[in-house]
Write an enzyme that holds these catalytic residues in place. Structure first.
Site, PDB file in Angstrom:
ATOM      1  N   TRP B 303       0.844  -1.198   0.000  1.00 43.82           N
ATOM      2  CA  TRP B 303       0.000   0.000   0.000  1.00 43.82           C
ATOM      3  C   TRP B 303       0.882   1.251   0.000  1.00 43.82           C
ATOM      4  CZ3 TRP B 303      -0.312   4.047   3.489  1.00 43.82           C
ATOM      5  CH2 TRP B 303      -1.416   4.900   3.363  1.00 43.82           C
ATOM      6  N   HIS B 304       2.065   1.157   0.627  1.00 45.84           N
ATOM      7  CA  HIS B 304       2.974   2.296   0.696  1.00 45.84           C
ATOM      8  C   HIS B 304       3.685   2.547  -0.634  1.00 45.84           C
ATOM      9  CE1 HIS B 304       2.532   0.986   4.908  1.00 45.84           C
ATOM     10  NE2 HIS B 304       2.660   2.257   5.191  1.00 45.84           N
ATOM     11  N   GLY B 305       3.727   1.546  -1.503  1.00 45.16           N
ATOM     12  CA  GLY B 305       4.402   1.679  -2.788  1.00 45.16           C
ATOM     13  C   GLY B 305       4.913   0.319  -3.233  1.00 45.16           C
ATOM     14  N   TYR B 467       4.266  10.343   5.542  1.00 46.40           N
ATOM     15  CA  TYR B 467       3.090   9.689   4.959  1.00 46.40           C
ATOM     16  C   TYR B 467       2.369  10.531   3.913  1.00 46.40           C
ATOM     17  CZ  TYR B 467       3.000   5.129   7.007  1.00 46.40           C
ATOM     18  OH  TYR B 467       3.295   3.822   7.283  1.00 46.40           O
TER      19      TYR B 467
END
Lengths: 86, 470
Positions: B303-305, B467
């Site tokens: 989800w972060h990349g 974030y």
């Protein structure tokens, strides 16, 4: 009559809850929620549902189990699903 | 910040019934200042979801279940939205033929998750599709939550429209608390963390360990600070957002850690990924548990990349969580038989959880997985020269910001343990509204002055929130 059957379901569900969540003294009440019971998390929740499905010979759909707010809602769902069997 | 201040004055003067429209306009003005093209994408995907859900719903759904036809449409919509998210995430790391690399639209991961949960909630009959397009579009683009969440569900946001009560006295101190976390803690500790991660291969054991230990503290101050600002801004606008953190470093298991860290993401994945997967495979026993947990934690990472580091971060947590899931009964029985050890078990557990989370965060923060692995192996080097090594590190990064950051972090832990804001709120709950607002504004002014003084005494480059990038 309907109240009796609900009591019957609660008795059977209490046994399942005690066994799956490993809480020999757990008392199942309508307003009981997962936050109040150690070990009742999203993982053991599905273990509970599987045990309930087997014990009552019923099937839950994902949409039914994602909207359960407390133990009372689960009891009502089991009562509704087993209605035909009585 | 200037945009938010001007927006708030205008919003406050506006009659309640027009506030949803104003909220939408403010959100899009904010978004357009970042990128006009990305705003068009946001508007397009919002309209697609709104009308798609209206189309999928049918009159029967008001009385019973949606028709099979409608249920499929909801699922197709969810797949399209997931495809939209994947496309941009991939386009950010690999060139699209004929177009090149595309910058990640601001808040992409946050707003697509809102849209997917909305569609799946409609599919499951938990909510009815929204009929007010302005309200729906303001939910998706709600600017305080666009940069770093929290990921609010439609069923919690939409009933709050139109916002009537603007909780100024609660919102302002919350924003200042977030600024304090960011400026006085995250940015101060960040100086040491950035130095260690940038020079990893030329540093020694204790120096590496110092950077690794400080990163979870920096990340918590940074991300929870961003969340506090978002929740505080929401309160000023009359929208109460969900909490995203609950003192994660007090968790005594990794399972509990994830119930306290980035709660809106883990709650989202729990409802829309983990539970459906576990339900679909529920008769497969242990294999189902391992499979569902692994998919879930890998989803948290990615989800972060789409990078190897985030993938390994997810896999490390999957190993932790699977181990805990398969051993919880044994542990529960042990502590039931030995109740006197329960307190010690929790304390030891909290220390273990911190170190285990720290190891996973090394993969999250390091530029390459190989750097993270190298650092974790070499953390044991130079055991005989710990004080010399730390002296060299402190001279390189300077002691002052490190001390300020650590004292600030202690303030965060104490503040969040004893919650002085709650008893303050109880105290002035009986005051008239104007007095509460005056109190909030005075507190805000004093605290902002304190934070700015701190900022002025520590000038440095503009440091964005970690974030914001997701």
């Amino acid at each position: 009559m309907k109240a009796d059957r609900r009591e019957e379901v609660i008795l059977k569900l209490t046994e399942i809850f005690r066994d799956v969540l490993d809480h020999p003294d757990l008392v199942l009440t309508d307003d009981l929620t997962a936050d109040q019971v150690d070990g009742w998390d999203s993982l053991s929740h599905i273990n509970l549902l599987v045990a309930i499905e087997r014990a009552f010979k019923i099937k839950f759909a994902t949409r039914e189990v994602t909207s359960l707010k407390n133990a009372g809602a689960l009891i009502d769902l089991v009562v509704a699903k087993t209605e035909g069997a009585h | 910040m200037l945009f938010a201040a001007l927006a708030l004055v205008f919003y406050r003067l506006c009659p309640a019934r027009y506030r949803a429209v104003v909220l939408l306009l403010l959100s899009y003005i904010f978004y357009c200042t970042w990128s006009l093209e990305a705003a068009v994408w946001l508007a397009g995907v919002t309209l697609l979801t709104f009308f798609g859900a209206r189309l999928a719903a049918n009159p029967e759904s008001l009385e019973g279940e949606p028709s099979k036809h409608g249920k499929w449409l909801f699922l197709i919509l969810a797949v399209l939205l997931a495809g939209y998210l994947f496309f941009f995430k991939l386009a950010a790391i690999a060139a699209v033929p004929g177009v090149g690399r595309i910058a990640l639209p601001l808040g992409l991961s946050y707003y697509t998750f809102k849209l997917i949960s909305y569609v799946l909630d409609c599919h499951w009959g938990k909510i009815e599709p929204e009929t007010r397009i302005v309200s729906f579009a303001s939910y998706v683009a709600f600017f305080p939550q666009l940069m770093g969440g929290p990921i609010q569900r439609a069923e919690s946001y939409l009933p709050q429209l139109p916002p009537v009560r603007l909780a100024v006295a609660e919102g302002l101190p919350r924003i200042v608390w977030g600024l304090f976390k960011k400026i006085a803690v995250a940015d101060q500790l960040g100086l040491t963390v950035n130095y260690v991660y940038a020079n990893m291969r030329s540093l020694h054991g204790a120096q590496l360990l110092a950077g690794f230990l400080l990163f979870p503290l920096q990340l918590y101050a940074d991300f929870s600070g961003l969340t506090d600002i978002a929740i505080g801004l929401g309160l000023l606008l009359g929208i109460r957002g969900p909490e995203n953190f609950n003192r994660p470093f007090t968790a005594s298991t990794i399972t509990e850690f994830w119930r306290r860290w980035h709660m809106t993401l883990t709650g989202w994945l729990g409802d829309y990924v983990f539970t459906p997967l576990r339900m679909a495979t529920r008769n497969a026993g242990t294999a189902s548990v391992v499979f569902s947990i692994t998919v879930n934690t890998v989803a948290i990472g990615l989800w972060h990349g789409f990078t190897w580091g985030y993938l390994v971060f997810g896999l490390v947590h999957s190993a932790y969580l699977v181990t805990e899931a398969l051993t919880w009964k044994v542990r529960a029985r042990f502590f039931r038989k030995n109740p006197n050890l329960d307190g010690w078990g929790s304390r030891l557990g909290a220390v273990m959880v911190f170190f285990l989370a720290m190891i996973a965060f090394v993969f999250f923060r390091a530029v390459h997985v190989s750097d993270a692995a190298w650092g974790l192996v070499h953390v044991w080097d130079g055991l005989g020269s710990v004080s010399t090594d730390l002296g060299v590190l402190i001279r390189a990064v300077s002691l002052r910001p490190l001390v300020i950051g650590l004292i600030g972090f202690a303030c965060i832990e104490i503040g969040e343990r004893f919650r002085p804001d709650i008893w303050m709120r109880k105290l002035y709950a009986t005051w008239p509204g104007w007095a509460q607002e005056m109190f909030g504004a005075t507190t805000m002014t004093l605290l902002v002055a304190a934070v700015y003084l701190l900022l002025l005494s520590n000038p440095g480059p503009d440091r964005p929130f970690i974030y914001e990038a997701f």
